[in-house]
Design an enzyme around this catalytic site. Structure first.
Site, PDB file in Angstrom:
ATOM      1  N   HIS A 141       0.860  -1.191   0.000  1.00  0.00           N
ATOM      2  CA  HIS A 141       0.000   0.000   0.000  1.00  0.00           C
ATOM      3  C   HIS A 141       0.892   1.236   0.000  1.00  0.00           C
ATOM      4  O   HIS A 141       1.786   1.351   0.860  1.00  0.00           O
ATOM      5  CB  HIS A 141      -0.928  -0.002   1.210  1.00  0.00           C
ATOM      6  CG  HIS A 141      -1.833   1.197   1.256  1.00  0.00           C
ATOM      7  ND1 HIS A 141      -2.967   1.307   0.478  1.00  0.00           N
ATOM      8  CD2 HIS A 141      -1.735   2.352   1.961  1.00  0.00           C
ATOM      9  CE1 HIS A 141      -3.535   2.476   0.714  1.00  0.00           C
ATOM     10  NE2 HIS A 141      -2.815   3.129   1.614  1.00  0.00           N
ATOM     11  N   ASP A 151      -6.996  -2.186   4.084  1.00  0.00           N
ATOM     12  CA  ASP A 151      -5.681  -1.608   4.406  1.00  0.00           C
ATOM     13  C   ASP A 151      -5.452  -1.525   5.907  1.00  0.00           C
ATOM     14  O   ASP A 151      -4.678  -0.699   6.378  1.00  0.00           O
ATOM     15  CB  ASP A 151      -5.541  -0.216   3.772  1.00  0.00           C
ATOM     16  CG  ASP A 151      -5.709  -0.275   2.273  1.00  0.00           C
ATOM     17  OD1 ASP A 151      -6.200   0.714   1.703  1.00  0.00           O
ATOM     18  OD2 ASP A 151      -5.378  -1.313   1.680  1.00  0.00           O
TER      19      ASP A 151
HETATM   20  N1  LIG Z   1     -10.680  -6.619   2.201  1.00  0.00           N
HETATM   21  C1  LIG Z   1      -9.589  -6.063   1.675  1.00  0.00           C
HETATM   22  N2  LIG Z   1      -9.513  -5.896   0.342  1.00  0.00           N
HETATM   23  C2  LIG Z   1      -8.415  -5.307  -0.186  1.00  0.00           C
HETATM   24  C3  LIG Z   1      -7.372  -4.839   0.634  1.00  0.00           C
HETATM   25  C4  LIG Z   1      -7.474  -5.053   2.042  1.00  0.00           C
HETATM   26  O1  LIG Z   1      -6.552  -4.695   2.827  1.00  0.00           O
HETATM   27  N3  LIG Z   1      -8.588  -5.671   2.520  1.00  0.00           N
HETATM   28  N4  LIG Z   1      -6.290  -4.139   0.071  1.00  0.00           N
HETATM   29  C5  LIG Z   1      -6.612  -3.561  -1.225  1.00  0.00           C
HETATM   30  C6  LIG Z   1      -5.555  -2.804  -1.950  1.00  0.00           C
HETATM   31  N5  LIG Z   1      -5.907  -1.368  -1.891  1.00  0.00           N
HETATM   32  C7  LIG Z   1      -4.974  -0.558  -1.307  1.00  0.00           C
HETATM   33  O2  LIG Z   1      -3.870  -0.977  -0.918  1.00  0.00           O
HETATM   34  C8  LIG Z   1      -7.138  -0.859  -2.396  1.00  0.00           C
HETATM   35  C9  LIG Z   1      -7.627  -1.320  -3.623  1.00  0.00           C
HETATM   36  C10 LIG Z   1      -8.842  -0.834  -4.117  1.00  0.00           C
HETATM   37  C11 LIG Z   1      -9.576   0.111  -3.401  1.00  0.00           C
HETATM   38  C12 LIG Z   1     -10.894   0.597  -3.945  1.00  0.00           C
HETATM   39  O3  LIG Z   1     -11.467   1.552  -3.444  1.00  0.00           O
HETATM   40  N6  LIG Z   1     -11.377  -0.088  -4.984  1.00  0.00           N
HETATM   41  C13 LIG Z   1     -12.698   0.218  -5.599  1.00  0.00           C
HETATM   42  C14 LIG Z   1     -12.542   0.296  -7.109  1.00  0.00           C
HETATM   43  C15 LIG Z   1     -11.434   1.267  -7.458  1.00  0.00           C
HETATM   44  C16 LIG Z   1     -11.059   1.139  -8.949  1.00  0.00           C
HETATM   45  O4  LIG Z   1     -11.563   0.213  -9.622  1.00  0.00           O
HETATM   46  O5  LIG Z   1     -10.232   1.981  -9.391  1.00  0.00           O
HETATM   47  C17 LIG Z   1     -13.682  -0.909  -5.304  1.00  0.00           C
HETATM   48  O6  LIG Z   1     -13.226  -2.075  -5.103  1.00  0.00           O
HETATM   49  O7  LIG Z   1     -14.887  -0.598  -5.351  1.00  0.00           O
HETATM   50  C18 LIG Z   1      -9.088   0.585  -2.191  1.00  0.00           C
HETATM   51  C19 LIG Z   1      -7.862   0.116  -1.689  1.00  0.00           C
HETATM   52  C20 LIG Z   1      -7.131  -4.641  -2.148  1.00  0.00           C
HETATM   53  N7  LIG Z   1      -8.320  -5.159  -1.546  1.00  0.00           N
HETATM   54  N1  LIG Z   2      -4.341   0.590  -2.903  1.00  0.00           N
HETATM   55  C1  LIG Z   2      -3.463  -0.275  -3.646  1.00  0.00           C
HETATM   56  C2  LIG Z   2      -2.464   0.545  -4.403  1.00  0.00           C
HETATM   57  O1  LIG Z   2      -2.673   1.722  -4.685  1.00  0.00           O
HETATM   58  N2  LIG Z   2      -1.344  -0.095  -4.740  1.00  0.00           N
HETATM   59  C3  LIG Z   2      -0.331   0.566  -5.502  1.00  0.00           C
HETATM   60  O2  LIG Z   2      -0.578   0.363  -6.889  1.00  0.00           O
HETATM   61  C4  LIG Z   2       0.682   0.450  -7.566  1.00  0.00           C
HETATM   62  C5  LIG Z   2       0.774  -0.728  -8.498  1.00  0.00           C
HETATM   63  O3  LIG Z   2       1.819  -0.507  -9.389  1.00  0.00           O
HETATM   64  P1  LIG Z   2       2.301  -1.741 -10.307  1.00  0.00           P
HETATM   65  O4  LIG Z   2       1.073  -2.276 -10.988  1.00  0.00           O
HETATM   66  O5  LIG Z   2       3.274  -1.081 -11.262  1.00  0.00           O
HETATM   67  O6  LIG Z   2       2.946  -2.745  -9.401  1.00  0.00           O
HETATM   68  C6  LIG Z   2       1.787   0.418  -6.493  1.00  0.00           C
HETATM   69  O7  LIG Z   2       2.318   1.712  -6.295  1.00  0.00           O
HETATM   70  C7  LIG Z   2       1.039  -0.023  -5.260  1.00  0.00           C
HETATM   71  O8  LIG Z   2       1.578   0.524  -4.052  1.00  0.00           O
END
Ligand SMILES: Nc1nc2c(c(=O)[nH]1)N[C@@H](CN(C=O)c1ccc(C(=O)N[C@@H](CCC(=O)O)C(=O)O)cc1)CN2
Ligand SMILES: NCC(=O)N[C@@H]1O[C@H](COP(=O)([O-])[O-])[C@@H](O)[C@H]1O
Length: 212
Positions: A109, A145
């Site tokens: 993250h 997260d």
């Molecule tokens: N239950 C969990 N699911 C996910 C986690 C987690 O810790 N617990 N980590 C995320 C990764 N992430 C940030 O690190 C993250 C990914 C996606 C979103 C989000 O708001 N997604 C939206 C769609 C956004 C898009 O399509 O651009 C959604 O799912 O509606 C927030 C944080 C991965 N999953």
């Molecule tokens: N919330 C999740 C999130 O934002 N993750 C971020 O997406 C990028 C993926 O890059 P990549 O596809 O080049 O590895 C990375 O910077 C990672 O930290």
């Protein structure tokens, strides 16, 4: 040798770093499959170039988040992974899905959690006037997260930084940090004991910076 399944949604630079580390023998693991919810993710090309099975599973093809997650779990489990790596996978995962992989699913993250959970982390750090920012690798739990932190790496925020410049500084740290954590897991050195992260059977500090 551990079996690793990597979930992506985009460019795949973190995937590439893990593929390269496996290729070099730094990680005692093999990426068995790469799965993307986006068909245009360049990470799929990276997988193909490395001879790794590349799968598109679009969330748009399913009526609900839960239906998608069930299909995703079915696809993942064909590969009997020891570890599931979220590498820029941009879908919030359902509780049932996450609990199926408790202790064997990691995420990277782009912030110093618990600051800036969710999206748009770099701009939020800039808007807040932060003087430091960074990246967190954590085990995944149902709380978005909010899972137990494995390790963090800090970067400075310079006056006049754009979100793009800050993201590139963070990305540089990501590409060494994630392979290190995956290496630890594949050597059976890293485990989740309840809410506590253990490295070599010793609790890690709740905030441990790789480059403090
Ligand atoms: N239950 C969990 N699911 C996910 C986690 C987690 O810790 N617990 N980590 C995320 C990764 N992430 C940030 O690190 C993250 C990914 C996606 C979103 C989000 O708001 N997604 C939206 C769609 C956004 C898009 O399509 O651009 C959604 O799912 O509606 C927030 C944080 C991965 N999953
Ligand atoms: N919330 C999740 C999130 O934002 N993750 C971020 O997406 C990028 C993926 O890059 P990549 O596809 O080049 O590895 C990375 O910077 C990672 O930290």
């Amino acid at each position: 040798m551990k079996s690793i399944v990597v979930l992506i949604s985009g460019s795949g630079t973190n995937l590439q770093a893990i593929l390269d580390a496996c290729e070099r023998g730094d990680i005692n693991g093999r990426v068995s499959a790469v799965i993307s919810n986006k068909a245009d993710a360049y990470g799929l090309k990276r997988a193909e170039l490395s001879g790794v099975k590349a799968v598109v599973l679009s969330h748009k093809s399913y009526a609900s988040r839960e239906d998608y997650d069930r299909a995703l779990q079915q696809e993942i489990d064909q590969h009997q992974p020891d570890l599931v790596v979220l590498a820029g996978f941009m879908r919030i995962l359902s509780d049932e899905f996450v609990q199926h992989y408790t202790g064997r699913m990691l995420n990277i993250h782009p912030s110093l959690l618990p600051k800036y959970k969710g999206l748009n982390t770099h701009q939020r750090a800039l808007d807040a006037g932060d003087t430091e920012h960074g990246v967190t690798v954590h085990f995944v739990t149902p709380e978005l997260d909010g899972g137990p932190t494995v390790i963090q790496s800090k970067v400075p925020v310079f006056s006049g930084d754009t979100a793009e410049e800050l993201s590139e500084r963070v990305r540089h740290q990501e590409l060494s940090l994630y392979p290190l954590v995956v290496k630890w897991f594949c050597e059976d050195r890293l485990e989740l004991d309840g809410d506590t992260v253990l490295l070599d059977r010793q609790p890690l500090p709740t905030q441990g910076y790789a480059n403090d």
